[in-house]
Design a protein around this motif. Structure first.
Motif, PDB file in Angstrom:
ATOM      1  N   GLU A  54      -4.698   2.862  -3.630  1.00 55.07           N
ATOM      2  CA  GLU A  54      -5.041   2.384  -4.974  1.00 55.07           C
ATOM      3  C   GLU A  54      -4.986   3.533  -5.979  1.00 55.07           C
ATOM      4  O   GLU A  54      -4.524   3.364  -7.106  1.00 55.07           O
ATOM      5  CB  GLU A  54      -6.431   1.748  -4.959  1.00 55.07           C
ATOM      6  CG  GLU A  54      -6.453   0.357  -4.322  1.00 55.07           C
ATOM      7  CD  GLU A  54      -7.819  -0.277  -4.392  1.00 55.07           C
ATOM      8  OE1 GLU A  54      -8.754   0.378  -4.918  1.00 55.07           O
ATOM      9  OE2 GLU A  54      -7.964  -1.407  -3.908  1.00 55.07           O
ATOM     10  N   THR A  76     -12.911  -5.882   5.747  1.00 54.62           N
ATOM     11  CA  THR A  76     -11.472  -5.906   5.499  1.00 54.62           C
ATOM     12  C   THR A  76     -11.133  -6.668   4.231  1.00 54.62           C
ATOM     13  O   THR A  76     -10.392  -6.180   3.374  1.00 54.62           O
ATOM     14  CB  THR A  76     -10.746  -6.549   6.692  1.00 54.62           C
ATOM     15  OG1 THR A  76     -10.925  -5.715   7.833  1.00 54.62           O
ATOM     16  CG2 THR A  76      -9.268  -6.693   6.406  1.00 54.62           C
ATOM     17  N   MET A 135      -4.693  -4.973   7.433  1.00 53.85           N
ATOM     18  CA  MET A 135      -5.615  -3.858   7.652  1.00 53.85           C
ATOM     19  C   MET A 135      -5.246  -3.106   8.927  1.00 53.85           C
ATOM     20  O   MET A 135      -5.331  -1.875   8.989  1.00 53.85           O
ATOM     21  CB  MET A 135      -7.058  -4.364   7.726  1.00 53.85           C
ATOM     22  CG  MET A 135      -8.078  -3.236   7.687  1.00 53.85           C
ATOM     23  SD  MET A 135      -7.946  -2.186   6.206  1.00 53.85           S
ATOM     24  CE  MET A 135      -8.686  -3.234   4.964  1.00 53.85           C
ATOM     25  N   TYR A 137      -9.072   0.941   5.864  1.00 54.68           N
ATOM     26  CA  TYR A 137      -9.862   0.834   4.633  1.00 54.68           C
ATOM     27  C   TYR A 137      -9.691   2.095   3.781  1.00 54.68           C
ATOM     28  O   TYR A 137      -9.462   2.017   2.571  1.00 54.68           O
ATOM     29  CB  TYR A 137     -11.333   0.628   4.973  1.00 54.68           C
ATOM     30  CG  TYR A 137     -12.221   0.433   3.763  1.00 54.68           C
ATOM     31  CD1 TYR A 137     -12.377  -0.826   3.190  1.00 54.68           C
ATOM     32  CD2 TYR A 137     -12.875   1.504   3.178  1.00 54.68           C
ATOM     33  CE1 TYR A 137     -13.188  -1.008   2.074  1.00 54.68           C
ATOM     34  CE2 TYR A 137     -13.684   1.338   2.059  1.00 54.68           C
ATOM     35  CZ  TYR A 137     -13.832   0.072   1.516  1.00 54.68           C
ATOM     36  OH  TYR A 137     -14.620  -0.107   0.402  1.00 54.68           O
ATOM     37  N   SER A 176     -12.857  -7.236   1.756  1.00 52.59           N
ATOM     38  CA  SER A 176     -13.462  -6.669   0.548  1.00 52.59           C
ATOM     39  C   SER A 176     -12.461  -5.829  -0.243  1.00 52.59           C
ATOM     40  O   SER A 176     -12.707  -5.494  -1.406  1.00 52.59           O
ATOM     41  CB  SER A 176     -14.682  -5.811   0.915  1.00 52.59           C
ATOM     42  OG  SER A 176     -14.288  -4.621   1.579  1.00 52.59           O
ATOM     43  N   THR A 177     -11.327  -5.482   0.376  1.00 51.66           N
ATOM     44  CA  THR A 177     -10.308  -4.698  -0.328  1.00 51.66           C
ATOM     45  C   THR A 177      -9.515  -5.541  -1.322  1.00 51.66           C
ATOM     46  O   THR A 177      -8.745  -5.001  -2.119  1.00 51.66           O
ATOM     47  CB  THR A 177      -9.326  -4.055   0.676  1.00 51.66           C
ATOM     48  OG1 THR A 177      -8.700  -5.086   1.439  1.00 51.66           O
ATOM     49  CG2 THR A 177     -10.050  -3.098   1.603  1.00 51.66           C
ATOM     50  N   GLU A 178      -9.657  -6.852  -1.264  1.00 53.23           N
ATOM     51  CA  GLU A 178      -8.914  -7.741  -2.152  1.00 53.23           C
ATOM     52  C   GLU A 178      -9.858  -8.369  -3.178  1.00 53.23           C
ATOM     53  O   GLU A 178     -10.942  -8.847  -2.826  1.00 53.23           O
ATOM     54  CB  GLU A 178      -8.225  -8.855  -1.354  1.00 53.23           C
ATOM     55  CG  GLU A 178      -7.228  -8.348  -0.329  1.00 53.23           C
ATOM     56  CD  GLU A 178      -6.011  -7.700  -0.957  1.00 53.23           C
ATOM     57  OE1 GLU A 178      -5.711  -8.004  -2.126  1.00 53.23           O
ATOM     58  OE2 GLU A 178      -5.354  -6.908  -0.267  1.00 53.23           O
ATOM     59  N   LYS A 179      -9.437  -8.403  -4.425  1.00 50.15           N
ATOM     60  CA  LYS A 179     -10.261  -8.975  -5.487  1.00 50.15           C
ATOM     61  C   LYS A 179     -10.499 -10.460  -5.245  1.00 50.15           C
ATOM     62  O   LYS A 179      -9.586 -11.195  -4.895  1.00 50.15           O
ATOM     63  CB  LYS A 179      -9.571  -8.788  -6.840  1.00 50.15           C
ATOM     64  CG  LYS A 179      -9.495  -7.335  -7.290  1.00 50.15           C
ATOM     65  CD  LYS A 179      -8.792  -7.206  -8.622  1.00 50.15           C
ATOM     66  CE  LYS A 179      -8.697  -5.738  -9.056  1.00 50.15           C
ATOM     67  NZ  LYS A 179      -7.985  -5.580 -10.348  1.00 50.15           N
ATOM     68  N   TYR A 224      -6.294   2.156   2.154  1.00 54.45           N
ATOM     69  CA  TYR A 224      -6.230   1.285   0.983  1.00 54.45           C
ATOM     70  C   TYR A 224      -6.820   1.976  -0.241  1.00 54.45           C
ATOM     71  O   TYR A 224      -6.270   1.907  -1.337  1.00 54.45           O
ATOM     72  CB  TYR A 224      -6.979  -0.022   1.256  1.00 54.45           C
ATOM     73  CG  TYR A 224      -6.100  -1.150   1.704  1.00 54.45           C
ATOM     74  CD1 TYR A 224      -5.538  -2.032   0.787  1.00 54.45           C
ATOM     75  CD2 TYR A 224      -5.825  -1.343   3.046  1.00 54.45           C
ATOM     76  CE1 TYR A 224      -4.732  -3.075   1.195  1.00 54.45           C
ATOM     77  CE2 TYR A 224      -5.013  -2.379   3.475  1.00 54.45           C
ATOM     78  CZ  TYR A 224      -4.471  -3.248   2.540  1.00 54.45           C
ATOM     79  OH  TYR A 224      -3.659  -4.263   2.954  1.00 54.45           O
ATOM     80  N   VAL A 225      -7.970   2.628  -0.053  1.00 52.08           N
ATOM     81  CA  VAL A 225      -8.609   3.337  -1.169  1.00 52.08           C
ATOM     82  C   VAL A 225      -7.673   4.421  -1.708  1.00 52.08           C
ATOM     83  O   VAL A 225      -7.493   4.566  -2.922  1.00 52.08           O
ATOM     84  CB  VAL A 225      -9.947   3.957  -0.709  1.00 52.08           C
ATOM     85  CG1 VAL A 225     -10.520   4.861  -1.806  1.00 52.08           C
ATOM     86  CG2 VAL A 225     -10.947   2.857  -0.354  1.00 52.08           C
TER      87      VAL A 225
END
Length: 418
Positions: free
Chosen positions: A37, A361, A199, A30, A363-366, A33-34
């Motif tokens: 971005e 997990t 993930m 997670y 939640s990282t995708e729109k 991913y942040v």
């Protein structure tokens, strides 16, 4: 405590050990991913645009191959600096006609088609890739499956990452489910892909600088392929197999989540079952082939992955099977366990951790963080994960029977849908 209590306790310890490990990977993934971005928003400049060969192995892919080739031709990368090689491998459908028409339409672009028959091809994905590699001119090789529609920036992202880090042997992007709303099964696969593939990949890279190549959307140095002599044609999980060989060459495989492709997933249970059986048999072949490396000093880099995959396919699988059986027999009054109360509490907590971890997990995708997906995740635990256990056991049995019978494992091509 009885022998059944001892067996239950061992199963619970195995399940929770791997569950806690996956929670660590999810948290680490997670944060990666942040960080990714933020990094993706930074403009990237190219000192040069190296020549790249994009290879697509295809067998009876007439339903999807046209869209795939058009998406590859639309990459945001100089058109004279990449070629597309489609290996139309022993197809009996209209793939050859579709590809010929595309070559006529895009005359002037570097679109090459290799048509093979039963004599010159038909040896599965690895054989097709080896055929394509014979004519590839690129400094880097990029692989896409025949059902993929990568986003325009995917190629440029992969090239930039590997060009700017000499320690990398390969860079992988991620794939998303383009037909996720086709059925309940594809909705489950969408969640599975986001959580248990991407993930986990992000977490392993962030913590250990380890990744496993998927079958599509990755770039690899030509020098790597030259050094290992091409793809292992006995390996139906050629992606996992080549990953271990890259690490043995002291190179890394990086995960770049900004490089995205969209692929079609199985829409029916029989197609899914055959595909996943192939995955299981292929991964067990790779594990057995590389398991002796655990005791070799030069293989330190891949020990975690060997143990991680071995534990998933053996310890976790049989621990889940034992735990579920003990729970059901206990509820039916067939057996009596002194650990029943503790076991049931841990079982309920495991479900809760599964749901929460999976939801964090996605939640990282729109567009994925919604109440409907919470219900799907709960349902997934009681249905889809049990189907995974069945296919894993079946794949293991089929692998053992193939070894005993000295049968050559055949590559099953996933059926496509309109």
């Amino acid at each position: 405590m009885t022998i059944l209590d001892d067996i239950t306790l061992v199963a619970v310890i195995c399940i929770w050990s791997l569950l806690l490990l996956n929670i660590v990977l999810i948290i680490s993934g997670y944060f990666y991913y942040v960080k990714s971005e933020r990094w993706a928003a930074v403009p990237k400049s190219f000192k040069r645009y190296p020549m790249v060969s994009v290879m697509v192995p295809a067998h009876n892919e007439g339903i999807v191959i046209g869209d795939t080739v058009r998406s590859l031709l639309a990459f945001d990368y100089p058109s004279d600096r990449y070629e597309i090689i489609v290996i139309n491998d022993n197809s009996s459908d209209n793939s050859a006609e579709i590809l010929e028409a595309l070559q006529m339409e895009y005359r002037g672009r570097q679109l090459h088609v290799i048509n093979t028959d039963a004599k010159t091809g038909g040896r599965g994905k690895s054989g097709a890739l080896n055929n394509g590699y014979k004519i590839a001119k690129g400094e880097y090789i990029v692989i896409y499956d025949a059902d993929n529609t990568p986003e325009p920036k995917a190629l440029k992202t992969l090239v930039w990452e590997i060009e700017n880090d000499d320690s990398l042997g390969a860079v992988i992007g991620k794939f998303r489910t383009r037909n996720k709303d086709a059925s309940l099964l594809t909705r489950f696969i969408n969640i599975e892909t986001l959580c248990f593939q991407w993930m986990a990949q992000a977490g392993r890279w962030n913590l250990l600088k380890l990744c496993t190549i998927p079958g599509t959307n990755f770039i690899i140095r030509r020098s790597i392929i030259d050094a290992i002599g091409g793809w292992d044609e006995k390996a139906i999980a050629e992606d996992t197999e080549i990953s271990f060989r890259i690490y043995m060459m002291k190179k890394k495989i990086k995960f770049a989540p900004e490089a995205v492709t969209w692929e079609q997933e199985p829409q029916t249970l029989p197609v899914w079952f055959r595909q996943r059986t192939r995955w299981v048999k292929g991964n067990i072949y790779v594990l057995m082939k590389n398991f002796p490396l655990l005791w070799k000093k030069e293989a330190r880099q891949i020990r975690f992955d060997l143990l991680y995959f071995f534990s998933t396919y053996f310890f976790l699988l049989f621990s889940l099977l034992i735990s579920d059986c003990m729970f059901l027999f206990g509820m039916a009054g067939v057996i009596h366990l002194s650990l029943a109360g503790l076991s049931n509490i841990l079982w309920a907590l495991a479900i809760l951790m599964f749901v929460l971890g999976t939801f964090v997990t996605i939640s990282t995708e729109k567009g994925e963080m919604n109440f409907k997906n919470i219900i799907l995740i709960i349902l997934m635990y009681f249905t889809y994960t049990k189907l995974w256990m069945i296919v894993a056991i079946y794949g293991l049995i089929m692998y053992v029977l193939d070894v005993i019978g000295h049968k050559e494992t055949k590559w099953y091509k996933t059926e496509r849908f309109q």
